[in-house]
Write a protein that holds these residues in place. Structure first.
Motif, PDB file in Angstrom:
ATOM      1  N   LEU A 167       0.852  -1.156   0.090  1.00  0.00           N
ATOM      2  CA  LEU A 167       0.159  -0.117   0.177  1.00  0.00           C
ATOM      3  C   LEU A 167       0.689   1.208   0.031  1.00  0.00           C
ATOM      4  N   LYS A 168       0.731   1.932  -0.958  1.00  0.00           N
ATOM      5  CA  LYS A 168       1.442   3.488  -0.903  1.00  0.00           C
ATOM      6  C   LYS A 168       0.859   4.129   0.038  1.00  0.00           C
ATOM      7  N   LEU A 169      -0.582   4.195   0.286  1.00  0.00           N
ATOM      8  CA  LEU A 169      -0.980   4.890   1.440  1.00  0.00           C
ATOM      9  C   LEU A 169      -2.167   4.264   2.230  1.00  0.00           C
ATOM     10  N   LEU A 170      -2.034   4.286   3.474  1.00  0.00           N
ATOM     11  CA  LEU A 170      -3.165   3.869   4.268  1.00  0.00           C
ATOM     12  C   LEU A 170      -3.665   5.139   5.124  1.00  0.00           C
ATOM     13  N   ASN A 171      -4.751   5.598   4.739  1.00  0.00           N
ATOM     14  CA  ASN A 171      -5.375   6.887   5.455  1.00  0.00           C
ATOM     15  C   ASN A 171      -6.706   6.660   6.197  1.00  0.00           C
ATOM     16  N   LEU A 172      -6.336   6.750   7.575  1.00  0.00           N
ATOM     17  CA  LEU A 172      -7.574   6.362   8.486  1.00  0.00           C
ATOM     18  C   LEU A 172      -7.808   7.802   9.273  1.00  0.00           C
ATOM     19  N   GLU A 173      -7.633   8.824   8.690  1.00  0.00           N
ATOM     20  CA  GLU A 173      -8.113  10.191   9.101  1.00  0.00           C
ATOM     21  C   GLU A 173      -9.656  10.202   9.537  1.00  0.00           C
ATOM     22  N   LYS A 174      -9.979  10.916  10.562  1.00  0.00           N
ATOM     23  CA  LYS A 174     -11.369  11.100  11.162  1.00  0.00           C
ATOM     24  C   LYS A 174     -12.019   9.975  11.530  1.00  0.00           C
ATOM     25  N   CYS A 179      16.114   3.637  10.271  1.00  0.00           N
ATOM     26  CA  CYS A 179      14.721   4.472  10.031  1.00  0.00           C
ATOM     27  C   CYS A 179      14.875   5.328   8.702  1.00  0.00           C
ATOM     28  N   ASN A 180      14.023   5.048   7.743  1.00  0.00           N
ATOM     29  CA  ASN A 180      14.197   5.837   6.643  1.00  0.00           C
ATOM     30  C   ASN A 180      12.896   6.870   6.405  1.00  0.00           C
ATOM     31  N   MET A 181      12.514   7.367   7.401  1.00  0.00           N
ATOM     32  CA  MET A 181      11.244   8.068   7.272  1.00  0.00           C
ATOM     33  C   MET A 181      11.793   9.523   6.805  1.00  0.00           C
ATOM     34  N   THR A 182      11.110  10.051   5.919  1.00  0.00           N
ATOM     35  CA  THR A 182      11.432  11.537   5.280  1.00  0.00           C
ATOM     36  C   THR A 182      10.442  12.502   6.009  1.00  0.00           C
ATOM     37  N   LEU A 183       9.207  12.316   6.359  1.00  0.00           N
ATOM     38  CA  LEU A 183       8.098  13.160   6.788  1.00  0.00           C
ATOM     39  C   LEU A 183       7.795  12.793   8.252  1.00  0.00           C
ATOM     40  N   LEU A 184       7.631  13.616   9.249  1.00  0.00           N
ATOM     41  CA  LEU A 184       6.905  13.516  10.511  1.00  0.00           C
ATOM     42  C   LEU A 184       6.217  14.728  10.771  1.00  0.00           C
ATOM     43  N   ASN A 185       4.870  14.348  10.823  1.00  0.00           N
ATOM     44  CA  ASN A 185       3.959  15.573  10.750  1.00  0.00           C
ATOM     45  C   ASN A 185       3.289  15.581  12.377  1.00  0.00           C
ATOM     46  N   LEU A 186       3.574  16.553  13.217  1.00  0.00           N
ATOM     47  CA  LEU A 186       3.113  16.726  14.626  1.00  0.00           C
ATOM     48  C   LEU A 186       2.500  18.056  14.826  1.00  0.00           C
ATOM     49  N   ARG A 187       1.842  18.577  13.591  1.00  0.00           N
ATOM     50  CA  ARG A 187       1.171  19.714  13.683  1.00  0.00           C
ATOM     51  C   ARG A 187      -0.127  19.758  14.942  1.00  0.00           C
ATOM     52  N   ARG A 188      -0.410  20.845  15.362  1.00  0.00           N
ATOM     53  CA  ARG A 188      -1.572  21.244  15.903  1.00  0.00           C
ATOM     54  C   ARG A 188      -2.132  19.897  16.856  1.00  0.00           C
ATOM     55  N   TRP A 207       6.322   8.066   5.428  1.00  0.00           N
ATOM     56  CA  TRP A 207       5.600   9.265   6.091  1.00  0.00           C
ATOM     57  C   TRP A 207       4.940   8.679   7.220  1.00  0.00           C
ATOM     58  N   ILE A 208       4.782   9.525   8.348  1.00  0.00           N
ATOM     59  CA  ILE A 208       3.831   9.579   9.414  1.00  0.00           C
ATOM     60  C   ILE A 208       3.180  11.083   9.538  1.00  0.00           C
ATOM     61  N   ASN A 209       1.747  10.887   9.542  1.00  0.00           N
ATOM     62  CA  ASN A 209       1.164  12.036   9.677  1.00  0.00           C
ATOM     63  C   ASN A 209       0.073  11.938  10.627  1.00  0.00           C
ATOM     64  N   LEU A 210       0.400  12.638  11.954  1.00  0.00           N
ATOM     65  CA  LEU A 210      -0.325  12.694  13.376  1.00  0.00           C
ATOM     66  C   LEU A 210      -0.827  13.931  13.568  1.00  0.00           C
ATOM     67  N   LYS A 211      -1.101  14.950  12.216  1.00  0.00           N
ATOM     68  CA  LYS A 211      -1.748  16.260  12.509  1.00  0.00           C
ATOM     69  C   LYS A 211      -2.975  16.060  13.379  1.00  0.00           C
ATOM     70  N   MET A 212      -3.099  17.058  14.476  1.00  0.00           N
ATOM     71  CA  MET A 212      -4.394  17.170  15.118  1.00  0.00           C
ATOM     72  C   MET A 212      -4.693  15.893  15.825  1.00  0.00           C
ATOM     73  N   ARG A 243      -4.233  11.420  10.890  1.00  0.00           N
ATOM     74  CA  ARG A 243      -4.646  12.950  11.293  1.00  0.00           C
ATOM     75  C   ARG A 243      -6.016  12.818  11.681  1.00  0.00           C
ATOM     76  N   PHE A 244      -6.487  13.976  12.673  1.00  0.00           N
ATOM     77  CA  PHE A 244      -7.673  14.341  12.952  1.00  0.00           C
ATOM     78  C   PHE A 244      -8.449  13.289  13.683  1.00  0.00           C
ATOM     79  N   ASN A 245      -7.664  12.456  14.811  1.00  0.00           N
ATOM     80  CA  ASN A 245      -8.013  11.381  15.544  1.00  0.00           C
ATOM     81  C   ASN A 245      -7.796  11.707  17.047  1.00  0.00           C
ATOM     82  N   LEU A 246      -7.772  10.724  17.909  1.00  0.00           N
ATOM     83  CA  LEU A 246      -7.483  11.099  19.393  1.00  0.00           C
ATOM     84  C   LEU A 246      -6.155  10.149  19.888  1.00  0.00           C
TER      85      LEU A 246
END
Length: 483
Positions: free
Chosen positions: A257-264, A338-347, A313-318, A290-293
């Motif tokens: 999977l290129k993307l597993l999107n489980l937001e909201k 670890c070869n991660m290129t993006l870590l999103n900890l916004r908001r 990428w790991i996106n944990l925004k909000m 992102r947008f979870n708890l």
């Protein structure tokens, strides 16, 4: 007879165009051009038959069939991954290509019609429908396109054999819908007419649609979603039991999977732990939560999961990640594997403070892979900004020495909407000025206590030989779409 067929085709095209213009106009031009192409092909083939000997016509028709088959066999799958997602490794692409089931060739009649259309300059039928144009059409629109002519019907559908013991002993054709979106109102109906084996992008809205997908995959005998590239599920509260009873079964046939999107999806720490324990992340490239708890315990579960280190990428925004979770993720990024290129900890709520920023700064001194660190709308002050400045200056200088000149050295630090003042901004400016010119560096400082004007005044007062207008420091907000 030819006039009758021509009038029928024209009438069918007009009715199709009117129907599509009333419902959804995206496929209007495509269907109209395809139907017109069928008419052109018919005219050409009819005139050719009347002008030549029957034997010659049959021979040339056979040649046209072979030409069409060769062209179809030569079509390659396009990598339609979004530019923002980057690309996968060559070995992975080759593995995915080998896993894809090749579609059957057109029937001789349809292949001859397609070759005839190509010779008179109608290129619409030469387009790679399943691997390109179909990504922009819904299943309903593709159904209308399949009714335009025989050639397009065989381009956008695939024949599946009848199941043993079923009432209908005849094979049937299913739509090839590479980008399938399922909503409550239409999910079950669409799953009955779409070939799940050839779906590349699946978007599921709400729980009832998710349940329908689970049932369809279980009945598919191991073929459904095996070529899936991206899975998006929104508006479906996921609990730990849902991960094992719904998410894992749906992705059981998928190899990568290129993307597993489980937001909201109102996911908490327990659900994230269940995902880490399930083994699903071993086949994922980008994880969007992102947008979870998700709180510190969820972040720690990701940090301790061996498969998470392989994520790009790991996106944990909000979410609700605090300093403890940020420090755990920082320790994971210190691992050389670890070869991660993006870590999103916004908001984050209530927000990451200087303690978390200092821990992430320590990580930057040894990490080589991270290119984007997003800490927007947290609680980082001058102290955290100064630590990050020293760390990325040391990091960028080191990487510029170690990496060949033809390899790009880049880093983006997003500190927008924090509490950075003149002192912290001056440290960031000092570090940005010391980074070699070959490196691509962006430091985002919009909506902090510091402004470009206040930084210029602070630099002038200190007497340091710094240019406060350095373009590596941004005081205007970077749009969401550009991040």
């Amino acid at each position: 007879a030819g006039s009758v067929v021509e009038v029928f085709c024209t009438s069918h095209a007009s009715a199709l165009i009117w129907d599509m213009s009333m419902s959804n106009g995206k496929a209007l031009a495509v269907a109209a051009a395809a139907t017109a192409a069928a008419v052109v092909a018919f005219r050409w083939h009819r005139s050719r038959k009347s002008a030549e000997e029957p034997a010659d016509a049959e021979e040339e028709c056979a040649d046209d069939v072979s030409v069409a088959k060769a062209r179809l066999a030569g079509l390659t799958h396009l990598d339609l991954q979004e530019a923002a997602d980057g690309s996968t490794e060559a070995a992975t692409s080759e593995e995915r290509s080998n896993a894809t089931t090749p579609l059957g060739l057109l029937s001789p009649a349809a292949a001859a019609a397609k070759a005839a259309a190509l010779e008179v300059g109608c290129q619409i039928l030469a387009c790679p429908w399943h691997d390109a144009l179909a990504f922009f059409l819904t299943s309903s629109e593709l159904s209308k396109v399949s009714q335009a002519c025989t050639v397009l019907r065989e381009e956008v559908t695939v024949e599946v054999p009848a199941k043993e013991g079923s009432e209908d002993a005849l094979p049937r054709r299913l739509l090839l819908v590479p980008a399938l979106e399922l909503k409550i109102e239409t999910a079950e109906a669409e799953l009955r007419v779409v070939s799940l084996e050839h779906v590349r992008i699946l978007r599921v809205w709400q729980r009832m649609s998710f349940n329908a997908v689970v049932d369809a995959v279980r009945k598919s005998e191991g073929r459904a979603l095996r070529n899936l590239d991206k899975f998006v599920c929104k508006g479906c509260p996921l609990h730990p039991t849902d991960v094992t009873e719904m998410l894992v079964p749906v992705l059981q046939n998928t190899t990568f999977l290129k993307l597993l999107n489980l937001e909201k999806n109102q996911m908490g720490d327990a659900a994230v732990k269940a995902i880490c324990d399930s083994g699903v992340l071993a086949k994922v490239d980008t994880l969007n939560l992102r947008f979870n708890l998700v709180g510190d315990e969820g972040a720690k579960a990701l940090a301790s999961c061996p498969a998470a280190k392989e994520l790009r990428w790991i996106n944990l925004k909000m979410n609700r990640v605090r300093d403890a979770g940020a420090l755990a993720l920082g320790r994971m990024l210190e691992d050389p594997s670890c070869n991660m290129t993006l870590l999103n900890l916004r908001r984050q709520t209530p927000g990451i403070t200087d303690r978390g920023a200092i821990g992430l700064a320590q990580m930057l001194r040894s990490n080589k892979a991270l290119e984007y660190l997003r800490l927007r709308r947290n609680k980082v002050t001058n102290k955290g900004a100064m630590a990050l400045a020293d760390a990325f200056e040391d990091r960028m200088q080191r990487l510029c020495k170690e990496m060949p000149l033809w390899e790009q050295v880049k880093f983006e630090l997003d500190l927008e909407e924090n509490k950075v003042g003149d002192e912290g901004a001056a440290a960031l400016l000092r570090a940005a000025s010391a980074v070699p010119e070959r490196a691509q560096l962006e430091v985002l400082l919009h909506c902090n206590q510091v402004t470009r004007e206040s930084l210029q005044l602070a630099v002038a007062t200190s007497g340091e030989p710094l240019d406060a207008s350095n373009p590596r420091l941004f005081f205007t907000s970077k749009a969401e779409g550009a991040l």
